[in-house]
Design a protein around this motif. Structure first.
Motif, short mmCIF file in Angstrom:
data_model
loop_
_atom_site.label_atom_id
_atom_site.label_comp_id
_atom_site.label_asym_id
_atom_site.label_seq_id
_atom_site.Cartn_x
_atom_site.Cartn_y
_atom_site.Cartn_z
N SER A 133 0.82 -1.21 0.00
CA SER A 133 0.00 0.00 0.00
C SER A 133 0.86 1.26 0.00
O SER A 133 0.55 2.23 -0.70
N LEU A 134 1.93 1.26 0.78
CA LEU A 134 2.83 2.41 0.77
C LEU A 134 3.47 2.60 -0.60
O LEU A 134 3.59 3.73 -1.10
N TRP A 135 3.87 1.52 -1.23
CA TRP A 135 4.47 1.58 -2.56
C TRP A 135 3.44 2.10 -3.57
O TRP A 135 3.74 2.98 -4.37
N LEU A 173 -8.31 6.14 -2.15
CA LEU A 173 -8.65 4.74 -2.38
C LEU A 173 -7.57 3.77 -1.91
O LEU A 173 -7.87 2.72 -1.34
N VAL A 174 -6.30 4.10 -2.14
CA VAL A 174 -5.22 3.19 -1.77
C VAL A 174 -5.16 2.94 -0.26
O VAL A 174 -5.17 1.78 0.17
N PRO A 175 -5.14 3.99 0.59
CA PRO A 175 -5.16 3.70 2.04
C PRO A 175 -6.47 3.04 2.49
O PRO A 175 -6.44 2.18 3.38
N ALA A 176 -7.58 3.42 1.86
CA ALA A 176 -8.85 2.79 2.22
C ALA A 176 -8.83 1.30 1.88
O ALA A 176 -9.30 0.47 2.68
N ALA A 177 -8.27 0.95 0.73
CA ALA A 177 -8.16 -0.46 0.35
C ALA A 177 -7.26 -1.22 1.32
O ALA A 177 -7.54 -2.38 1.66
N CYS A 178 -6.20 -0.56 1.78
CA CYS A 178 -5.31 -1.20 2.77
C CYS A 178 -6.06 -1.47 4.06
O CYS A 178 -6.01 -2.58 4.59
N ILE A 179 -6.77 -0.48 4.55
CA ILE A 179 -7.50 -0.64 5.81
C ILE A 179 -8.60 -1.70 5.67
O ILE A 179 -8.77 -2.55 6.55
N ARG A 234 -6.12 11.39 -9.60
CA ARG A 234 -5.06 11.28 -8.61
C ARG A 234 -5.60 11.42 -7.18
O ARG A 234 -5.28 10.62 -6.31
N PHE A 235 -6.40 12.44 -6.91
CA PHE A 235 -6.93 12.64 -5.56
C PHE A 235 -7.79 11.47 -5.09
O PHE A 235 -7.60 10.97 -3.97
#
Length: 183
Positions: free
Chosen positions: A55-57, A80-86, A74-75
């Motif tokens: 997720s960080l990558w 979405l990326v941190p939300a998908a991680c959580i 982009r926004f």
């Protein structure tokens, strides 16, 4: 180019050393490595660590790379990326480590393909083949994570398969390393 700090020589040496070291260790400590590998697919700790790294990558890529015609997204992607991680950490209990490893393999294939693009020499093809193998395995492991468990069981079923796989990995790592040093 996203990874301007990488070179073909650096990537080749790094991958060659990792392949060589990993397979030598797997050959030398077969029972311990097999035991660890059999536990890996359902390892919650490994899954958490790998999904956070992936997720960080992915977040770094979304924030820094040129998205071209998708720049307007982009926004939303940054959300979405941190939300998908959580959400993955909270709701993906089955084979999280395998799915996260598959995502990392997909992310890892891109810089390898980037540094090999339009470069002369036959040795780079070893990296290209490896990158495409990673991408294919990554897609399968994300979609059907039980396959890694079955692959681990198949390779560790008898000593001949295990030694053959380790020796093949050592030979491939040595070939990648030698071709990277010569380039």
């Amino acid at each position: 180019m996203i990874y301007t700090f990488l070179s073909l020589k650096l990537v080749g040496i790094a991958i060659g050393v990792l392949l060589l070291t990993g397979h030598v260790v797997a050959l030398g400590t077969a029972s311990g490595t097999q035991r660890w590998l059999k536990q890996f697919p359902r390892s919650r700790k490994a899954g958490i660590a790998l999904i956070i790294i992936a997720s960080l990558w992915a977040f770094w890529l979304v924030t820094t790379m040129d998205l071209g015609e998708f720049s307007k997204y982009r926004f939303p992607l940054k959300i979405l990326v941190p939300a998908a991680c959580i959400l993955s950490l909270n709701f993906v209990d089955e084979f999280l480590a395998v799915r996260a490893l598959g995502i990392l393999l997909l992310l890892l294939a891109e810089p390898v393909l980037e540094v090999t693009f339009l470069k002369p020499g036959i040795g780079r093809l070893l990296l290209v083949v490896l990158a495409y193998a990673w991408a294919i395995l990554g897609m399968f492991w994300v979609g059907m994570p039980f396959l890694l468990r079955d692959q681990i069981a198949w390779w560790s079923k008898n000593g001949i398969r295990w030694r053959a796989g380790c020796l093949a990995g050592i030979a491939y790592g040595l070939a990648v390393l030698i071709s990277a040093i010569r380039s």
